[in-house]
Structures are given as C-alpha cells and as structure tokens.
Design a protein around this motif. Structure first.
Motif, PDB file in Angstrom:
ATOM      1  N   TRP A 115       0.733  -1.196  -0.015  1.00  0.00           N
ATOM      2  CA  TRP A 115      -0.066   0.031  -0.031  1.00  0.00           C
ATOM      3  C   TRP A 115       0.829   1.273  -0.108  1.00  0.00           C
ATOM      4  O   TRP A 115       1.674   1.371   0.780  1.00  0.00           O
ATOM      5  CB  TRP A 115      -0.864  -0.106   1.125  1.00  0.00           C
ATOM      6  N   ARG A 116       0.329   2.185  -0.777  1.00  0.00           N
ATOM      7  CA  ARG A 116       1.467   3.376  -1.062  1.00  0.00           C
ATOM      8  C   ARG A 116       0.409   4.510  -0.839  1.00  0.00           C
ATOM      9  O   ARG A 116       1.099   5.633  -0.647  1.00  0.00           O
ATOM     10  CB  ARG A 116       1.862   3.537  -2.273  1.00  0.00           C
TER      11      ARG A 116
ATOM     12  N   ASP B 181      -4.079   6.118  -0.163  1.00  0.00           N
ATOM     13  CA  ASP B 181      -5.510   6.152  -0.820  1.00  0.00           C
ATOM     14  C   ASP B 181      -5.719   6.952  -1.919  1.00  0.00           C
ATOM     15  O   ASP B 181      -4.778   8.284  -1.906  1.00  0.00           O
ATOM     16  CB  ASP B 181      -6.359   6.365   0.590  1.00  0.00           C
ATOM     17  N   GLN B 182      -6.542   6.689  -2.663  1.00  0.00           N
ATOM     18  CA  GLN B 182      -6.929   7.603  -3.719  1.00  0.00           C
ATOM     19  C   GLN B 182      -8.199   8.414  -3.474  1.00  0.00           C
ATOM     20  O   GLN B 182      -9.156   7.977  -2.376  1.00  0.00           O
ATOM     21  CB  GLN B 182      -7.352   6.564  -4.893  1.00  0.00           C
TER      22      GLN B 182
ATOM     23  N   PHE C 110      -6.765   2.610  -3.948  1.00  0.00           N
ATOM     24  CA  PHE C 110      -5.546   2.570  -3.180  1.00  0.00           C
ATOM     25  C   PHE C 110      -4.470   2.653  -4.309  1.00  0.00           C
ATOM     26  O   PHE C 110      -4.357   2.131  -5.095  1.00  0.00           O
ATOM     27  CB  PHE C 110      -5.174   1.251  -2.370  1.00  0.00           C
ATOM     28  N   ARG C 111      -3.264   3.309  -4.043  1.00  0.00           N
ATOM     29  CA  ARG C 111      -2.026   3.189  -4.941  1.00  0.00           C
ATOM     30  C   ARG C 111      -1.269   2.101  -4.472  1.00  0.00           C
ATOM     31  O   ARG C 111      -0.935   2.048  -3.242  1.00  0.00           O
ATOM     32  CB  ARG C 111      -1.295   4.557  -4.698  1.00  0.00           C
TER      33      ARG C 111
ATOM     34  N   ARG D 227       1.729  -0.735  -5.183  1.00  0.00           N
ATOM     35  CA  ARG D 227       3.202  -1.222  -5.767  1.00  0.00           C
ATOM     36  C   ARG D 227       3.649  -2.646  -5.528  1.00  0.00           C
ATOM     37  O   ARG D 227       4.235  -2.737  -4.533  1.00  0.00           O
ATOM     38  CB  ARG D 227       4.249  -0.178  -5.672  1.00  0.00           C
TER      39      ARG D 227
ATOM     40  N   ASP E  29       3.628   1.061 -10.344  1.00  0.00           N
ATOM     41  CA  ASP E  29       2.413   1.918  -9.379  1.00  0.00           C
ATOM     42  C   ASP E  29       1.271   1.757 -10.116  1.00  0.00           C
ATOM     43  O   ASP E  29       0.978   1.962 -11.229  1.00  0.00           O
ATOM     44  CB  ASP E  29       2.899   3.422  -9.513  1.00  0.00           C
ATOM     45  N   LEU E  30       0.468   1.399  -9.336  1.00  0.00           N
ATOM     46  CA  LEU E  30      -0.912   0.499  -9.760  1.00  0.00           C
ATOM     47  C   LEU E  30      -2.176   1.376  -8.964  1.00  0.00           C
ATOM     48  O   LEU E  30      -1.834   1.842  -7.996  1.00  0.00           O
ATOM     49  CB  LEU E  30      -1.124  -0.727  -9.662  1.00  0.00           C
ATOM     50  N   ARG E  31      -3.435   1.313  -9.469  1.00  0.00           N
ATOM     51  CA  ARG E  31      -4.356   1.842  -8.793  1.00  0.00           C
ATOM     52  C   ARG E  31      -5.449   0.733  -8.790  1.00  0.00           C
ATOM     53  O   ARG E  31      -5.770   0.180  -9.764  1.00  0.00           O
ATOM     54  CB  ARG E  31      -5.219   2.905  -9.552  1.00  0.00           C
ATOM     55  N   TRP E  32      -5.724   0.241  -7.361  1.00  0.00           N
ATOM     56  CA  TRP E  32      -6.571  -0.785  -7.343  1.00  0.00           C
ATOM     57  C   TRP E  32      -7.747  -0.365  -6.451  1.00  0.00           C
ATOM     58  O   TRP E  32      -7.608   0.404  -5.474  1.00  0.00           O
ATOM     59  CB  TRP E  32      -5.892  -1.776  -6.357  1.00  0.00           C
TER      60      TRP E  32
END
Length: 257
Positions: free
Chosen positions: A89-90, A92-93, A98-99, A101, A111-114
């Motif tokens: 977890w990097r 919150d959006q 969440f961001r 990696r 770097d992903l957006r889940w």
C-alpha cells in the motif's frame, strides 16, 4: 480435509504466558533451517505468505516449495495471506481505492491503482493457494507487506473477511536490518530483554539484503531464551484479539462476502 494436527509435544499443553511467533515469506533460503528449529523446539507459528521471488524454485508459493508447506501443515502451524503479489500500500486514492506497488508478480515495481475488490482478490489468491498447498483453510487474517496500510484499506479488507495483524515493537526481530550495524548477537540480546507475554513477533523466511542471515542463528537461542523466561509459543488462532474473528469468519470461497 481440514488439518488441525498439533505437534506431539504440544498435545494437551496449556500456554499461559504466550508469545506469537510469525514469519513472512521472503527468498526462502533459510526456510528448511527454520523448519528444523521449529520442529526441534516443538514450537508452532503462523506463516504469512505471498508468492515472492526465491533463491531456488518457482516462487515461495510455487510447486518447488509445495512439499515444504504441506509438511508445516502436518506439524500444526497456521497460515494466512500476505497478499499474493506482495502488494505494498502506497496511499489512498481521493476517489476511492488505493495506490499499490507490488514487489512480486508480472506487475512488480509498477505503480498501480486498485479498487477494494482488486486488493481483496489479491488477498484471496494467496489464501486459495495456501489452501491448495496445505489442505488447510488459512486463517481469516492478513499482514500488509511492510505493515503499511490505512484505515480505508483495513476497512476494505475486513469487508472481504480479513483482519490485519501487525507486530509488537519488541516483536520486530530485526532480520531486515543491515547485519554490519545490527549483528545477530545484538538482535538476540535486544529481543530477549524486551519481549513480553502477549507480544506478536515477526521475522522472514529469507531477506535478500542481509549479509549475515538472522535465521537460524538467532532463532533457536531466542526460542530457548524465551522458554527459560517462562514464555511459551502459540499461533494467532489462539490470540485473544483474533480468536473470535477466526472462529466467526471461516475463510473459504463459499463463505466470502
């Protein structure tokens, strides 16, 4: 079939001053040695597993390590998700989600957006693989890689059946630290001085960056020293903060929200 076998010496034993030793996956290079120590000392632990890159074989949850995981289940250990892709977890959006990696898998280092559903799917994937490997339903618990999370992430995970497990300050056993600055003797002495009943302890099945491996050099004298202080070892199934959750939220595909 659900395996609930205990180690022979543990049968009927009552653990009145427990600590809870846990291991996260890693490169698995010391996993066989750790297993030998746990068997010799008759200690049961909880493993948090992700499908991480390993020194040999096809990843920590791959077929190369399948027999190792099956043997641990027969010895009475417990298992839980560490996210399948070791997904950090990097942040919150703002719009939700969440961001993330991952440090493993096909999107490692990206770097992903889940959305919450994607994070839950990654938790489930590790749990499903653990059940395949062990024949045992994992605990409805998880550990976020690096222990990094937010209230929103914990809420999302709880909605899909998982409670988060961190570790006590004294339970950070230091196997991730550089061995030139934190030699094994120092880590052992520090742990024996600081650990108290009820603490959750955390180490790994192999750390790439540590030159002088923590395990098994520290593990066995640590276990022996804690026993001499009157402490004993239990799995997180028995932890008072998680016992009711584990009982009330059996983890299987049929029981998922």
């Amino acid at each position: 079939m659900l395996l609930t076998l205990a180690m022979p010496a543990m049968a009927g034993a009552v653990c009145e001053r427990p600590v809870y030793l846990t291991f996260d996956t890693g490169h698995m290079g010391v996993a066989p040695l750790i297993a030998e120590v746990l068997q010799r000392q008759q200690v049961r632990v909880t493993f948090f597993a992700a499908h991480e890159k390993t020194r040999e074989g096809d990843g920590s949850l791959g077929e190369h390590w399948a027999a190792w995981w099956r043997a641990r289940a027969k010895e009475g250990h417990e298992f839980a998700s560490h996210t399948y892709d070791h997904a950090y977890w990097r942040g919150d959006q703002p719009e939700g989600g969440f961001r993330i990696r991952p440090s493993s898998g096909p999107q490692s280092g990206q770097d992903l957006r889940w959305h919450a559903e994607e994070y839950c799917a990654n938790l489930h994937k590790a749990s499903d693989r653990l059940q395949q490997l062990t024949g045992q339903a994992p605990l409805p618990l998880f550990r976020a890689p690096g222990g990094k999370h937010s209230p929103a992430l914990l809420k999302a995970a709880q909605a899909c059946g998982y409670r988060h497990v961190g570790w006590a300050d004294a339970g950070f056993l230091g196997d991730e630290l550089p061995s030139d600055k934190y030699p094994n003797a120092r880590l052992l002495a520090q742990a024996l001085e600081r650990i108290r009943p009820g603490d959750i302890l955390m180490a790994h099945l192999g750390i790439w960056s540590r030159q002088d491996p923590w395990a098994p050099a520290v593990l066995e004298p640590l276990i022996q020293g804690l026993k001499r202080k009157g402490l004993c070892f239990a799995t997180l199934r028995e932890h008072p903060a998680y016992r009711a959750w584990v009982q009330d939220h059996p983890l299987s595909a049929q029981n998922r929200p």
